[in-house]
Design an enzyme around this catalytic site. Structure first.
Site, PDB file in Angstrom:
ATOM      1  N   GLY A 255      46.044  40.022 -11.271  1.00  0.00           N
ATOM      2  CA  GLY A 255      46.578  39.012 -11.977  1.00  0.00           C
ATOM      3  C   GLY A 255      45.588  38.208 -12.503  1.00  0.00           C
TER       4      GLY A 255
ATOM      5  N   SER B 275      42.376  35.337 -13.074  1.00  0.00           N
ATOM      6  CA  SER B 275      41.616  34.522 -12.281  1.00  0.00           C
ATOM      7  C   SER B 275      42.580  33.077 -11.568  1.00  0.00           C
ATOM      8  CB  SER B 275      40.374  34.091 -12.745  1.00  0.00           C
ATOM      9  OG  SER B 275      39.586  33.164 -12.073  1.00  0.00           O
ATOM     10  N   GLY B 276      42.572  32.577 -10.561  1.00  0.00           N
ATOM     11  CA  GLY B 276      43.146  31.387 -10.182  1.00  0.00           C
ATOM     12  C   GLY B 276      44.638  32.004 -10.034  1.00  0.00           C
TER      13      GLY B 276
ATOM     14  N   GLY C  26      46.336  33.266  -7.785  1.00  0.00           N
ATOM     15  CA  GLY C  26      47.008  33.334  -6.291  1.00  0.00           C
ATOM     16  C   GLY C  26      46.742  34.477  -5.669  1.00  0.00           C
TER      17      GLY C  26
ATOM     18  N   SER D  41      41.544  43.251 -12.111  1.00  0.00           N
ATOM     19  CA  SER D  41      42.011  44.624 -12.668  1.00  0.00           C
ATOM     20  C   SER D  41      42.588  44.293 -13.772  1.00  0.00           C
ATOM     21  CB  SER D  41      42.650  45.355 -11.408  1.00  0.00           C
ATOM     22  OG  SER D  41      43.555  44.688 -10.766  1.00  0.00           O
TER      23      SER D  41
END
Length: 585
Positions: free
Chosen positions: A52, A54-55, A57, A126
């Site tokens: 997912g 950055s940031g 979760g 990723s």
């Protein structure tokens, strides 16, 4: 919610991509097999791959999953994007080629760790599908579980706890995912977590449930391979599934999942309502729910109980008579008249046990003759600000996981040994901290007892309370002797095999212990607000000490609005001098 991630930050040093394989390097076969290593650990290895923005979760959710698996005794390790770039991959930058190599190395390490028998949690942005597919193909069939932590860019960017998106927008960070480098969304992940619709604990529940099903499927496949043609697979082994099922994170979030399922069934023929993240679950609840709590000679219990009754009548009852108020013999006629005027059902409580720590148990005796589907036993220092009934269970006793590890794990173990318990239940964490406790150790401020189990609960609870009063040394030594009703219920659930389901923190939201609520369902609001004596100010309003978050502030405001609406010249304040009592605490 989210700690954020630094694995998008470029670091100095020339990137190096691994050279090709030499022709004289061959795979060395080993005599100890991967299955033998897994059997030694009693584990089924898996690689849980969190992807997912950055940031989004990823780190937060992976951390909750790790804690729960560790508490259950599962060998688990997290490979976090930031951490691997501190050592293993510190020579890599953030070009597309370096990102590919970063993922390849981590995937190879995850493969070896799974081969060693571990559950591996990989938390990496990723961004490319091809590399995630490469990681999957490295693992054995069924061993790789892709978790897409689906957070919209605008949400992740608004969180931005470390200012990475701001730097990327200013051009200070190059090749930053979703700004000037692409993120390719997973097309068919095993788990898709929408973080705008659930809190981290509920997201962890989603992941753990899929992991649990993966173990169960593997057990069934193994049984198919060894079963005789006429043998039924109904009893296929699922030992990891059974041990995992009692985990508090799963049990707590299961209430919300069951509520959503029931809501979908109940409203299947109705047009869909617009989605609203803050909207509480609307569940069709049949039958009759009754409530019970105790009022003693302390004027404050009459004050608190009066407003608890009014709030339950407003939010959780079909009739005022569904609120059962149980009075100790010292309570006078004036106090009883207050509740009679509200229409509540009144009882004389027959004290039980030591007449101090066991009174909650005595309530059930007066409730058996009543026709009900659920009997909810409450502390008086609570107030309802929503309907509790959607969270109740017809097939299990329902209560929230204990707030604190009191008594601590070792004391419960000592009591279990004294009681002759054969095999301890699974370990989870308490609600207000990442401290361990056993499944079934629940907070006695809220017990929901289905009619079908009422007699069994009453008999077992009484028997174990009397036994515990004769074996008080572990509780006395640790200053937790006031937990008799709570610990005796744990013994009843465990020793007498009473079905138990953990409710989320919404149903008994405390304001007094420090710490976040681990099992709160963010898609619904607070249902029952639980405060302490010290939280009442001089005029009887709820005024907790310490800082409150926005959710708590709204709940306290709603509770106080209900108290204001119920203020009357013949109410408990006038009758009992609540102002003087509260101000002299």
């Amino acid at each position: 919610m989210v700690d954020g991630s630094n694995d998008d930050i470029a670091r100095s040093g020339a990137p190096r991509v691994s050279p090709g394989r030499r022709q004289d390097v061959h795979w060395q076969a080993l005599e100890v097999t991967a299955q033998a290593r897994a059997d030694l650990l009693g584990n089924q290895p898996r690689v849980l791959w969190f992807t997912g923005l950055s940031g989004a979760g990823k780190t937060t959710i992976a951390g909750l999953v790790e804690k729960q698996l560790h508490a259950l005794g599962r060998p688990v390790y997290v490979l976090d994007g930031d951490n691997v770039r501190q050592g293993l991959n510190k020579d890599l930058g953030f070009t597309d080629a370096d990102r590919v190599e970063n993922i390849r190395r981590v995937a190879e390490v995850a493969k070896m760790m799974a081969d060693a028998g571990l559950i591996v949690l990989v938390s990496l942005i990723s961004p490319f599908r091809a590399e995630r597919r490469m990681a999957r193909e490295l693992m054995k069939p069924g061993e790789f579980i892709e978790i897409f932590v689906d957070t919209p860019l605008e949400v992740a960017e608004a969180r931005d706890p470390k200012g990475l998106y701001k730097k990327a927008r200013r051009g200070e960070l190059k090749n930053f995912t979703a700004i000037d480098s692409p993120y390719e969304r997973p097309e068919q992940p095993e788990v898709r977590v929408e973080t705008t619709l659930c809190d981290p604990a509920t997201a962890a529940f989603q992941v753990l449930t899929v992991l649990q099903q993966s173990w169960k499927d593997a057990s069934i496949d193994a049984a198919k391979q060894t079963a005789e043609p006429e043998q039924s697979l109904a009893d296929a082994p699922a030992t990891q599934d059974e041990a995992f099922a009692g985990a508090p994170i799963v049990a707590a979030a299961a209430a919300a999942a069951a509520a959503a399922k029931a809501a979908a069934k109940a409203t299947a023929t109705l047009p869909a309502a617009p989605a609203a993240a803050s909207r509480p679950p609307i569940v069709a609840h049949g039958g009759r729910t009754i409530y019970s709590f105790i009022v003693d000679a302390d004027p404050k219990t009459a004050y608190k109980g009066y407003y608890l009754s009014k709030s339950l009548i407003e939010h959780g009852c079909d009739h005022a008579a569904d609120v059962n108020v149980q009075f100790t013999r010292e309570v006078g006629a004036g106090t009883r008249a207050l509740f009679d005027k509200l229409g509540c059902t009144l009882h004389d409580l027959q004290r039980f046990g030591d007449a101090r720590t066991c009174n909650k148990i005595a309530q059930l005796a007066n409730l058996h003759p009543i026709d009900f589907d659920h009997a909810v036993l409450l502390d008086s220092d609570m107030i309802a600000i929503a309907d509790p009934r959607p969270y109740l269970s017809y097939d299990a006793l329902t209560a929230k996981v204990v707030d604190l590890a009191q008594p601590p794990l070792e004391v419960l173990e000592e009591i279990a040994r004294l009681a002759g318990m054969q095999g301890l239940p699974p370990i989870g964490t308490v609600d207000a901290a990442y401290l361990p406790t056993y499944t079934g150790h629940c907070d006695s401020a809220f017990f929901c007892v289905p009619k079908a189990y009422a007699v069994k609960v009453d008999q077992a609870w009484r028997r174990w309370a009397l036994w515990l009063l004769d074996h008080m040394e572990p509780l006395t030594r640790t200053g937790t002797q006031h937990r008799v009703d709570q610990v005796s219920m744990w013994l009843a659930i465990t020793m007498d095999r009473i079905p138990y389901r953990a409710a989320p923190s919404n149903i008994n939201y405390h304001l007094h212990p420090d710490g976040d609520h681990r099992y709160f369902d963010a898609n619904s609001g607070i249902v029952l607000l639980h405060y302490s004596d010290a939280s009442l100010n001089a005029v009887g309003k709820v005024e907790p000490r310490g800082r409150l978050n926005e959710l708590e502030q709204r709940a306290v405001a709603k509770a106080n609005a209900q108290i204001d609406a119920g203020w009357a010249s013949d109410g408990p304040t006038a009758q009992h001098g609540m102002s003087d009592t509260a101000s002299s605490r």
